[in-house]
Scaffold this motif. Structure first.
Motif, PDB file in Angstrom:
ATOM      1  N   UNK A  47       0.245  -1.386  -0.069  1.00  0.00           N
ATOM      2  CA  UNK A  47      -0.371  -0.170  -0.442  1.00  0.00           C
ATOM      3  C   UNK A  47       0.708   0.629   0.015  1.00  0.00           C
ATOM      4  N   UNK A  48       2.109   1.018   0.121  1.00  0.00           N
ATOM      5  CA  UNK A  48       2.818   2.111  -0.202  1.00  0.00           C
ATOM      6  C   UNK A  48       2.639   3.205   1.664  1.00  0.00           C
ATOM      7  N   UNK A  49       2.398   2.626   2.874  1.00  0.00           N
ATOM      8  CA  UNK A  49       2.839   2.904   3.909  1.00  0.00           C
ATOM      9  C   UNK A  49       3.732   3.007   4.334  1.00  0.00           C
ATOM     10  N   UNK A  50       4.060   3.329   6.116  1.00  0.00           N
ATOM     11  CA  UNK A  50       4.682   3.348   6.989  1.00  0.00           C
ATOM     12  C   UNK A  50       4.577   2.113   7.665  1.00  0.00           C
ATOM     13  N   UNK A  51       5.560   2.093   8.843  1.00  0.00           N
ATOM     14  CA  UNK A  51       5.196   0.447   8.977  1.00  0.00           C
ATOM     15  C   UNK A  51       5.848   0.444  10.791  1.00  0.00           C
ATOM     16  N   UNK A  52       4.671   0.760  11.903  1.00  0.00           N
ATOM     17  CA  UNK A  52       5.139   1.029  13.199  1.00  0.00           C
ATOM     18  C   UNK A  52       4.450  -0.941  13.793  1.00  0.00           C
ATOM     19  N   UNK A  53       6.429  -1.447  14.634  1.00  0.00           N
ATOM     20  CA  UNK A  53       6.161  -2.552  15.529  1.00  0.00           C
ATOM     21  C   UNK A  53       5.555  -2.238  16.443  1.00  0.00           C
ATOM     22  N   UNK A  54       4.871  -2.116  17.279  1.00  0.00           N
ATOM     23  CA  UNK A  54       5.013  -1.747  18.356  1.00  0.00           C
ATOM     24  C   UNK A  54       5.627  -2.204  19.365  1.00  0.00           C
ATOM     25  N   UNK A  55       5.997  -3.956  19.307  1.00  0.00           N
ATOM     26  CA  UNK A  55       6.245  -4.828  20.200  1.00  0.00           C
ATOM     27  C   UNK A  55       7.385  -4.031  20.432  1.00  0.00           C
ATOM     28  N   UNK A  56       8.308  -3.859  19.049  1.00  0.00           N
ATOM     29  CA  UNK A  56       9.723  -3.369  19.160  1.00  0.00           C
ATOM     30  C   UNK A  56      10.187  -2.133  20.841  1.00  0.00           C
ATOM     31  N   UNK A  57       8.908  -1.044  20.554  1.00  0.00           N
ATOM     32  CA  UNK A  57       8.343  -0.459  21.542  1.00  0.00           C
ATOM     33  C   UNK A  57       9.157  -0.835  22.769  1.00  0.00           C
ATOM     34  N   UNK A  58       8.323  -1.734  23.189  1.00  0.00           N
ATOM     35  CA  UNK A  58       8.492  -2.684  24.837  1.00  0.00           C
ATOM     36  C   UNK A  58       9.596  -3.247  24.726  1.00  0.00           C
ATOM     37  N   UNK A  59       9.854  -3.970  23.498  1.00  0.00           N
ATOM     38  CA  UNK A  59      11.538  -4.087  24.173  1.00  0.00           C
ATOM     39  C   UNK A  59      12.658  -3.149  24.295  1.00  0.00           C
ATOM     40  N   UNK A  60      12.263  -2.436  23.774  1.00  0.00           N
ATOM     41  CA  UNK A  60      13.576  -1.240  23.516  1.00  0.00           C
ATOM     42  C   UNK A  60      13.582  -1.002  24.903  1.00  0.00           C
ATOM     43  N   UNK A  61      12.336  -0.589  25.266  1.00  0.00           N
ATOM     44  CA  UNK A  61      12.208   0.024  27.154  1.00  0.00           C
ATOM     45  C   UNK A  61      12.666  -1.236  27.798  1.00  0.00           C
TER      46      UNK A  61
END
Length: 244
Positions: A47-61
């Motif tokens: 679709x030519x869209x951005x992508x957000x992995x919210x799980x990666x944010x929990x892992x980064x924290x």
């Protein structure tokens, strides 16, 4: 609603572009090993869209807390870390960028140390609230042209998404996929702990096993990756009123 094998005829990977400037938010959640990340990235590309992995944010924290010696059992300390940790997370589906204080932690957050500890962060309701706000900022910053995936995206992070999908699979399929993802080094019990055990812990604070009202279920148990991608694209096309 469940889209099974009869709705997933692949179409050769053709892009399905969202019109320039037109908002299109796709929210995908589901249990471990259901294929959320690989499918979400490919749907974003089509679709030519951005992508957000919210799980990666929990892992980064989680990585930040472990690196700084923050006691994960100290709920208030974890919340403070969530409010202040210096995270830069990219939204390019072709290039994962997770920087914490300038350090690329993309590989480390997928390792056993973080994987074994992340539920302590993910089950902290106040920390979740802080990170959800960050995730919503990233969605807004994309011009609301994004595929966001994670355990509470359809109900908490982006309940107003154009298309909301629960991507699921049976336990056998989810364990097999996680084993392949991890290089086939774990035995069945280790995989069960990663897939079923993690889900059991995280389900105490968020429901990602049953579709909320307005959320379409896609069961990928018997589907290939391409078939699953196409099933999700079909849902997005119908939900957003795009031509097929």
């Amino acid at each position: 609603m469940n889209t099974g094998t009869n709705t997933a005829a692949p179409r050769g990977g053709a892009p399905v572009p969202a019109p320039a400037g037109h908002e299109l938010v796709v929210a995908i959640d589901g249990p471990s090993g259901s294929g959320k990340s690989s499918v979400s990235k490919e749907v974003a590309r089509r679709f030519g869209l951005a992508y957000l992995d919210t799980g990666a944010m929990y892992r980064a924290l989680t990585w930040w807390c472990l690196d700084r010696g923050v006691d994960l059992a100290d709920a208030d300390a974890v919340v403070q870390a969530a409010r202040s940790f210096p995270l830069v997370q990219g939204t390019d589906p072709d290039r994962e960028q997770v920087l914490v204080d300038g350090t690329d932690v993309g590989a480390e957050i997928r390792g056993a140390r973080v994987t074994g500890a992340v539920s302590a962060v993910a089950t902290n309701p106040a920390a979740r609230e802080v990170l959800v706000a960050r995730q919503q900022d990233l969605i807004a910053g994309s011009g609301r042209r994004i595929v966001a995936e994670g355990r509470d995206v359809t109900t908490v992070v982006a309940p107003d998404a154009d298309a909301r999908i629960l991507l699921t699979a049976d336990e056998r399929a989810r364990m097999a996929r996680r084993g392949l993802q991890n290089g086939g080094v774990e035995d069945a019990e280790q995989l069960r702990a990663q897939v079923v055990g993690r889900d059991a812990k995280d389900s105490t604070v968020v429901n990602f096993t049953e579709a909320a009202d307005g959320v379409v279920t896609v069961d990928s148990s018997e589907l290939t990756v391409e078939q699953t991608v196409q099933a999700v694209i079909d849902v997005v096309v119908r939900a957003a009123g795009r031509p097929a």
